[in-house]
Write an enzyme that holds these catalytic residues in place. Sequence first.
Site, PDB file in Angstrom:
ATOM      1  N   ARG A  51     -81.132  70.577  42.501  1.00 22.46           N
ATOM      2  CA  ARG A  51     -81.811  70.563  42.244  1.00 22.46           C
ATOM      3  C   ARG A  51     -82.163  68.603  41.727  1.00 22.46           C
ATOM      4  O   ARG A  51     -81.384  68.057  40.765  1.00 22.46           O
ATOM      5  CB  ARG A  51     -82.392  70.609  40.685  1.00 22.46           C
ATOM      6  CG  ARG A  51     -81.643  72.537  40.895  1.00 22.46           C
ATOM      7  CD  ARG A  51     -81.792  73.288  39.543  1.00 22.46           C
ATOM      8  NE  ARG A  51     -81.280  74.219  40.137  1.00 22.46           N
ATOM      9  CZ  ARG A  51     -81.631  75.880  39.562  1.00 22.46           C
ATOM     10  NH1 ARG A  51     -81.946  75.372  37.812  1.00 22.46           N
ATOM     11  NH2 ARG A  51     -80.686  76.506  39.630  1.00 22.46           N
ATOM     12  N   ASP A  53     -85.320  67.227  39.330  1.00 21.81           N
ATOM     13  CA  ASP A  53     -86.514  67.181  38.425  1.00 21.81           C
ATOM     14  C   ASP A  53     -88.062  66.910  38.941  1.00 21.81           C
ATOM     15  O   ASP A  53     -88.404  66.925  39.694  1.00 21.81           O
ATOM     16  CB  ASP A  53     -86.585  67.061  37.160  1.00 21.81           C
ATOM     17  CG  ASP A  53     -84.905  67.035  36.267  1.00 21.81           C
ATOM     18  OD1 ASP A  53     -83.679  68.341  37.038  1.00 21.81           O
ATOM     19  OD2 ASP A  53     -84.753  66.421  35.429  1.00 21.81           O
ATOM     20  N   TYR A 111     -77.208  58.142  41.854  1.00 19.83           N
ATOM     21  CA  TYR A 111     -79.248  57.985  41.854  1.00 19.83           C
ATOM     22  C   TYR A 111     -79.566  56.348  41.435  1.00 19.83           C
ATOM     23  O   TYR A 111     -77.998  55.601  41.267  1.00 19.83           O
ATOM     24  CB  TYR A 111     -78.459  58.235  40.592  1.00 19.83           C
ATOM     25  CG  TYR A 111     -78.652  60.331  40.985  1.00 19.83           C
ATOM     26  CD1 TYR A 111     -80.570  60.636  40.939  1.00 19.83           C
ATOM     27  CD2 TYR A 111     -78.230  61.173  40.798  1.00 19.83           C
ATOM     28  CE1 TYR A 111     -80.029  62.076  41.355  1.00 19.83           C
ATOM     29  CE2 TYR A 111     -77.910  62.181  40.708  1.00 19.83           C
ATOM     30  CZ  TYR A 111     -78.725  62.813  41.130  1.00 19.83           C
ATOM     31  OH  TYR A 111     -79.478  64.514  41.318  1.00 19.83           O
ATOM     32  N   ARG A 198     -80.398  60.465  32.870  1.00 17.88           N
ATOM     33  CA  ARG A 198     -81.942  60.034  32.029  1.00 17.88           C
ATOM     34  C   ARG A 198     -81.523  59.610  30.611  1.00 17.88           C
ATOM     35  O   ARG A 198     -81.989  58.711  30.297  1.00 17.88           O
ATOM     36  CB  ARG A 198     -83.494  60.823  31.727  1.00 17.88           C
ATOM     37  CG  ARG A 198     -83.472  61.124  33.486  1.00 17.88           C
ATOM     38  CD  ARG A 198     -84.198  62.081  34.270  1.00 17.88           C
ATOM     39  NE  ARG A 198     -85.383  62.123  33.240  1.00 17.88           N
ATOM     40  CZ  ARG A 198     -86.649  63.104  33.068  1.00 17.88           C
ATOM     41  NH1 ARG A 198     -86.120  64.242  34.082  1.00 17.88           N
ATOM     42  NH2 ARG A 198     -87.135  63.762  32.221  1.00 17.88           N
TER      43      ARG A 198
END
Length: 246
Positions: A51, A53, A111, A198
């Site tokens: 997933r 966000d 990422y 994050r």
Amino acid sequence: MKNIKLTIEYDGKRYLGWQRLGDSEKTIQGKIEGVLSQMTGETIEIIGSGRTDAGTHAKGQVANFKTATTLSPDQILTCLNHQLPQDIIIKQVELVPERFHARYNATGKQYSYYVWNTAIPSAFKRQYSFHYTEQLDDEKMTQACQKLMGEHDFIGFSSLKKSKKSTVRKLESISIHREGELVQFQFVGNGFLYNMVRILMGTILDIGSGKMSLDQIDDIFEKKIRQDAGMTLPAQALFLDEVYYN
């Protein structure tokens, strides 16, 4: 049945994230499934590598689905890109072995998080970076990245409340690339917990600006208390760059 692999790029700012919800029109998965189902005349369910966000972007998300369609990969690619919104692009369509599973076969991900580090905001970068005005010490941030690399229990750097599954992950590398005001932080690991990148970014920026000490990273690993780590930075600066497979 054919097993089809998709490599997907998307701008996530209009969507509630990857995973199909009640209102599938507002999710990436829902949008793609809708077009595929109409195209094939079947009820298509796609499996994503994981997933993302709400508001998060992807340059290389991967998904797969099973279908009996006679359409070729090139025909599927053309049809998807013709019918999907312009902020969702299918970069590649491949026929893969029946046992391929986009989530279970993934061995790692990369990422990137982008920080616009200057007093003056950018009208153009604001939707794809986090504006951070305080001066950052690159050496301290590099030292923080070195402490975070390796195999650890990252539950203290996650928004997970509880987990029956292991929260141990391995960060292979964290690199920092500065080009003028724009700073790119790149994370490569075998897996990532909910909001992990994050929160790691909030921690790294706190250390770079002097709000936290390097030793606090060790305390977070030991005590596993989320509140001791940095804030969860906004989603719009986060990109899933690539998913790795053997």
